[in-house]
Scaffold this active site. Structure first.
Site, short mmCIF file in Angstrom:
data_model
loop_
_atom_site.label_atom_id
_atom_site.label_comp_id
_atom_site.label_asym_id
_atom_site.label_seq_id
_atom_site.Cartn_x
_atom_site.Cartn_y
_atom_site.Cartn_z
N HIS A 374 0.86 -1.31 0.07
CA HIS A 374 -0.12 -0.22 0.14
C HIS A 374 0.95 1.37 0.01
O HIS A 374 0.38 2.32 0.11
CB HIS A 374 -0.80 -0.08 1.35
CG HIS A 374 -1.99 -1.02 1.13
ND1 HIS A 374 -3.32 -0.86 0.88
CD2 HIS A 374 -1.87 -2.39 1.75
CE1 HIS A 374 -4.05 -1.65 1.11
NE2 HIS A 374 -3.27 -2.75 1.65
N LYS A 567 -8.43 13.94 5.18
CA LYS A 567 -7.75 12.90 5.15
C LYS A 567 -6.59 12.98 6.41
O LYS A 567 -6.50 14.13 6.95
CB LYS A 567 -6.81 12.63 3.85
CG LYS A 567 -6.23 14.04 3.21
CD LYS A 567 -5.77 13.64 1.86
CE LYS A 567 -6.76 13.88 1.07
NZ LYS A 567 -6.76 12.84 -0.19
N ARG A 568 -5.84 11.89 6.67
CA ARG A 568 -4.85 12.16 7.42
C ARG A 568 -3.85 13.31 7.18
O ARG A 568 -3.65 13.71 6.02
CB ARG A 568 -3.93 10.83 7.74
CG ARG A 568 -4.67 9.49 8.28
CD ARG A 568 -5.12 9.97 9.70
NE ARG A 568 -3.72 10.16 10.62
CZ ARG A 568 -3.68 9.21 11.35
NH1 ARG A 568 -4.35 8.09 11.93
NH2 ARG A 568 -2.40 9.20 12.32
N LYS A 573 0.64 14.38 1.51
CA LYS A 573 -0.54 14.81 1.31
C LYS A 573 -0.64 16.12 0.83
O LYS A 573 -1.98 16.77 0.28
CB LYS A 573 -1.63 14.19 2.24
CG LYS A 573 -1.59 12.88 2.46
CD LYS A 573 -2.93 12.20 3.20
CE LYS A 573 -2.56 10.73 3.58
NZ LYS A 573 -3.17 9.91 2.59
N THR A 678 -8.65 6.64 -1.70
CA THR A 678 -10.07 6.11 -1.83
C THR A 678 -11.10 7.07 -1.53
O THR A 678 -12.20 7.11 -1.96
CB THR A 678 -10.16 4.89 -0.92
OG1 THR A 678 -9.70 5.26 0.40
CG2 THR A 678 -9.27 3.56 -1.48
N LYS A 682 -14.97 8.50 -3.40
CA LYS A 682 -16.32 8.65 -2.59
C LYS A 682 -16.63 10.11 -3.01
O LYS A 682 -17.96 10.26 -3.10
CB LYS A 682 -15.95 8.54 -1.13
CG LYS A 682 -15.68 7.12 -0.41
CD LYS A 682 -14.92 7.32 0.88
CE LYS A 682 -14.18 6.12 1.10
NZ LYS A 682 -13.41 5.94 2.30
C1 Z16 Z 1 -2.44 3.28 4.92
O1 Z16 Z 1 -3.49 4.02 5.11
C2 Z16 Z 1 -2.21 3.36 3.38
C3 Z16 Z 1 -1.21 2.84 3.18
C4 Z16 Z 1 0.13 2.34 4.16
O2 Z16 Z 1 1.13 1.71 3.73
C5 Z16 Z 1 -0.35 2.40 5.49
C6 Z16 Z 1 -1.66 2.89 5.81
CL1 Z16 Z 1 -1.88 3.07 7.51
C7 Z16 Z 1 -3.21 3.84 2.37
C8 Z16 Z 1 -2.50 4.61 1.29
O3 Z16 Z 1 -1.55 5.66 1.83
C9 Z16 Z 1 -3.51 5.20 0.48
O4 Z16 Z 1 -2.93 5.66 -0.82
C10 Z16 Z 1 -4.37 4.14 -0.15
O5 Z16 Z 1 -5.56 4.44 -0.82
C11 Z16 Z 1 -4.88 3.11 1.22
O6 Z16 Z 1 -3.65 2.69 1.87
C12 Z16 Z 1 -5.67 1.69 0.65
O7 Z16 Z 1 -4.94 1.16 -0.22
#
Ligand code: Z16
Length: 837
Positions: A374, A567-568, A573, A678, A682
């Site tokens: 991810h 978002k976080r 970001k 994601t 939405k």
């Molecule tokens: C996280 O929320 C994501 C990646 C990661 O390695 C660790 C955490 Cl806690 C996120 C990505 O930043 C985001 O781009 C992606 O949409 C999401 O994971 C689901 O794949």
């Protein structure tokens, strides 16, 4: 099995087994019964929380009937199951979702009215299940919804944290973290005190030859911690399938725990032992995209992997099959590298406990696991120090070395004499101390590795996992672009829009097949339809405006353009880019005459998101946003032209209010850093437009909805490296308009300028790693274009409808079907009585 009721006595059971309510009257009966008996309350003592509790218990009963049937059906069907291992499940609220998925929200609404309550008020009593940080945890929750809705036999496995992600408060412009104790009353979980696993830590490895001359390896001594299962039902939409989410809770093992200490003057140390065990599942680590290598985190990971693997193996053994059939019965998906120890644990079970030979065991292991990556951010890639693992999991460290040896020997045979390649792909990094690279272990132990959007999946193949493409060939690596569940993110969050769409499409089938949304395209010129579409957006904005007024005291004009970034908070970001843009807009507005100011499109800039408690730069960004808001919102010359809002404690249930109310949302990460994103999906699904970089899923969203319907800006991912290099070695100058922003901050306009020095210096002095200055000009110009476009509401609504009509691809149903076909090799389980939604 011994615990089942003998065949000739099952008549009575069948006669009395509950069927669950169907009508309004039956529903009311169940609610009142639960309030008066389960909760011991009465109609003289029933507040909204009690009504919520009674309603939830009534729905829980219903779900559990279908849950039992689903589990029986899955056991008898004897087909392959998927186990989704995730340290995070960001589920949000369950009641509204349960009502909609079983198709009884209307019944509940009327029933609750009879009992003196409004269904919205009752739903909002529920505390979010916030066992996740952000995208990764919410993705797991969307996947569970799709797995159940598509009738896949699937279990989620995670940890039952006593404290989820902290609650955020803003005090004097600063983030304050409040513990999120959420288990006071949780009707959605079932403790399974009979389903426990003892998990071992520390100790030492004993290798010896037994009486029969066989080599035996045994992991001895150390301490045991007991894992207890807590199950939560996961209902599918419009289907009787109810899957299971099993979360493990830790406590001192009764076999191990020294109760005699209580009597012998060692009361305190006995309690301390107990607390140490309970600490394992006490709290979610609040970092998104960051791994800090703490021992307790490693303990959490092993505790959860060992308990889950034990459970899965136990279930498999009941089938009486042979070990080589294991991968035909079991698929395990690793959500990021957090569960990588599950690979080692399965190998340990097969070798040490079941006595299989190495190659046979390893073949089973690799056929079982799939790994999803991810992130490419270096600070998020997990590495554990060898001494740490040696101490906590001595046997596992040996196995990791053996796995590495076995792998490197394979590589050596295929690429003789390439010592460089061997050291580059080694699972062990030869640093001091030595480190285990968890992503490499996950790749070596899985049969498929996937990224989460096309760009991201390409990037992992050409950057961080390049050498593994050389070793395994490209086919081991694949892409599954993320998706979201349209049930929660359209039907639940935006019921009016869902209803309008259903009225045009002749029903709610689109919630199960989102590509049907393309049937909206013929209505794009329908005047009445467009009017209603715009009215719904407006109503959603009014609702958000009320929420803003209630929580911040600031009154915003719902006719203004709502510009949202939630978002976080993370430098990659780039909320800093957004707030610098806002300051620049403020400077521009201040330079206009009162007459000219009246002509500009009024705007509300809305921010929300949590900073990891130890992430100072992210906290500084939050502070700046709040200080800028104080100044601008109280500047009488500005009025409605610009407002800046920071919404406290962004979470899933707040997203359900915010997402449907945006005109524009911002997805503006430095190209190549956001794996997918994601929330972009939405927002668009709810008729909002996007300003974004060519990053993550933005690229595929653009391809689907069309370039004319999205506001793209900024440098491309392939140019990022050169630009960074140029910051250090070229004659690099910060964008002159951005410099004006920095000058205003430095003048003390937003309070003590020294508070924001680091934020500015990161750009002017420390190489501007995230390319804020490089993208500032094109960001601003794109925002100006948005102002112009928004003035033409006709055109705006056309873009909005067209986009929604083309969003079918981004359902998590499509995503889950891709995983099922290309990675898991599983089939849905047929259900006889499909219910009408
Ligand atoms: C996280 O929320 C994501 C990646 C990661 O390695 C660790 C955490 Cl806690 C996120 C990505 O930043 C985001 O781009 C992606 O949409 C999401 O994971 C689901 O794949």
């Amino acid at each position: 099995v011994e615990s089942s009721i003998p065949e000739h006595m099952r008549e009575a059971w069948r006669k009395y087994s509950p069927q669950g309510f169907k009508t309004k009257d039956e529903f009311e009966g169940e609610v009142v019964r639960h309030i008066e008996t389960t909760l011991a309350r009465s109609l003289f003592n029933c507040d909204e929380l009690a009504a919520y509790s009674g309603t939830s218990l009534a729905f829980r009963d219903r779900l559990i009937i279908d849950w039992n049937k689903t589990q029986q059906r899955q056991t008898f069907a004897d087909q392959k199951r998927i186990y989704y291992l995730s340290l995070e499940f960001l589920m949000g609220r369950a009641l509204d979702n349960a009502m909609l998925n079983v198709g009884l929200k209307g019944v509940a609404k009327e029933g609750l009215e009879d009992l003196g309550f409004r269904v919205e008020d009752i739903i909002s009593q529920e505390h979010d299940a916030a066992l996740g940080n952000g995208g990764l945890g919410r993705l797991a929750a969307c996947f569970l919804d799709s797995l159940a809705s598509l009738n896949y036999p699937a279990w989620g496995y995670g940890l039952r944290y006593r404290y989820g992600i902290f609650k955020q408060e803003i005090e004097n412009g600063y983030q304050v973290e409040i513990p999120d104790y959420w288990l006071d009353f949780n009707p959605w979980e079932f403790p399974r005190h009979d389903v426990t696993v003892d998990v071992q830590f520390y100790g030492w490895v004993n290798k010896y030859t037994d009486d029969e001359g066989k080599q035996v390896v045994s992991w001895q001594d150390g301490e045991l911690v007991t894992a207890t299962a807590y199950d939560a039902p996961v209902p599918g939409y419009g289907t009787p399938t109810v899957n299971n989410l099993r979360l493990w809770s830790s406590k001192a093992s009764s076999g191990e725990f020294d109760f005699s200490k209580f009597n012998s003057g060692e009361y305190e140390s006995a309690v301390a032992d107990q607390q140490r065990a309970e600490t394992i599942s006490a709290v979610l680590y609040p970092n998104d995209n960051l791994e800090r290598g703490k021992e307790l985190r490693l303990k959490q990971q092993y505790f959860w992997c060992a308990a889950s693997l034990h459970d899965i193996v136990r279930r498999f053994k009941k089938t009486g099959r042979t070990w080589d059939e294991f991968p035909d019965q079991v698929a395990i998906q690793l959500n990021d590298t957090h569960p990588t120890l599950a690979i080692v644990e399965l190998q340990r079970i097969l070798i040490d406990k079941e006595g299989l030979e190495w190659p046979k065991a390893w073949d089973i292991v690799t056929k079982t696991f799939g790994y999803t990556n991810h992130t490419v951010l270096p600070e998020a890639l997990e590495k554990w120090s060898v001494p740490l693992i040696q101490n906590l999991l001595p046997r596992h460290l040996q196995l990791i070395y053996e796995i590495n040896l076995y792998f490197l020997q394979q590589v050596e045979r295929r690429f003789p004499k390439d010592r460089d390649l061997l050291s580059r792909v080694s699972i062990i990094e030869e640093s001091t101390p030595k480190m285990v690279r968890m992503a490499y272990l996950a790749i070596v132990g899985s049969h498929k590795v996937n990224g989460v959007a096309e760009l991201h999946s390409d990037l992992i193949k050409t950057t961080i996992f390049k050498d593994f493409v050389t070793v395994y060939g490209p086919d081991k690596f694949t892409n599954v672009t993320n998706g979201i569940t349209p049930r929660r993110w359209l039907h639940q969050a935006n019921p009016r829009l869902s209803e309008l769409i259903a009225s045009k499409l002749g029903g709610y089938d689109f919630l199960k097949d989102l590509t049907l949304l393309n049937k909206l395209e013929p209505f794009i010129d329908d005047k009445d339809f467009k009017k209603e579409w715009a009215e719904i957006k407006y109503a959603n904005k009014v609702r958000l405006a009320q929420h803003i007024l209630k929580t911040t005291g600031v009154s915003v004009n719902p006719k203004a353009l709502f510009d949202v970034q939630v978002k976080r908070i993370h430098e990659y970001k780039r909320q800093q880019l957004n707030i610098f843009g806002v300051i620049h807009r403020y400077i521009t507005l201040k330079g206009l005459s009162a007459e000219e100011r009246k002509k500009v499109a009024p705007r509300v800039s809305i921010f929300g998101g949590k900073a990891a408690p130890g992430y100072w730069m992210a906290k500084t960004i939050i502070h700046l946003i709040n200080k800028v808001g104080e100044v601008i919102n109280n500047d009488p010359e500005i009025g409605d032209a610009l407002k800046v809002i920071f919404l406290e404690d962004y979470n899933v249930s707040k997203a359900e209010i915010i997402v449907p109310a945006s005109d524009i949302s911002e997805h503006i990460s430095t190209a190549g850093t956001e794996a997918s994103g994601t929330s972009n999906m939405k927002f668009v699904l709810n008729g909002g437009l996007v300003i974004g970089t060519l990053d993550g899923a933005n690229i595929e969203i653009t391809r689907e909805i069309g370039e004319q319907n999205i506001f793209l800006f900024g440098n491309l991912s392939e140019d990022v490296e050169d630009l960074r290099h140029h910051h250090f070695y070229g004659n690099y100058q910060v964008d002159s308009e951005l410099q004006k922003v920095f000058d205003l901050i430095k003048s003390g306009k937003f309070g003590d300028e020294s508070a924001f020095g680091a934020l500015i210096a990161a750009i002017t002095e420390h190489g501007d790693y995230y390319l804020v200055s490089d993208d500032f000009d094109s960001y601003r110009k794109t925002q100006d274009l948005i102002d112009e476009t928004f003035k033409n509401q006709e055109e705006w609504v056309t873009k909005s409808i067209t986009s929604v009509a083309r969003m079918g691809f981004f359902t998590s149903d499509r995503c889950i079907n891709e995983y099922a076909d290309t990675i898991w090799n599983i089939e849905p389980l047929a259900v006889a009585d499909e219910k009408e939604a």
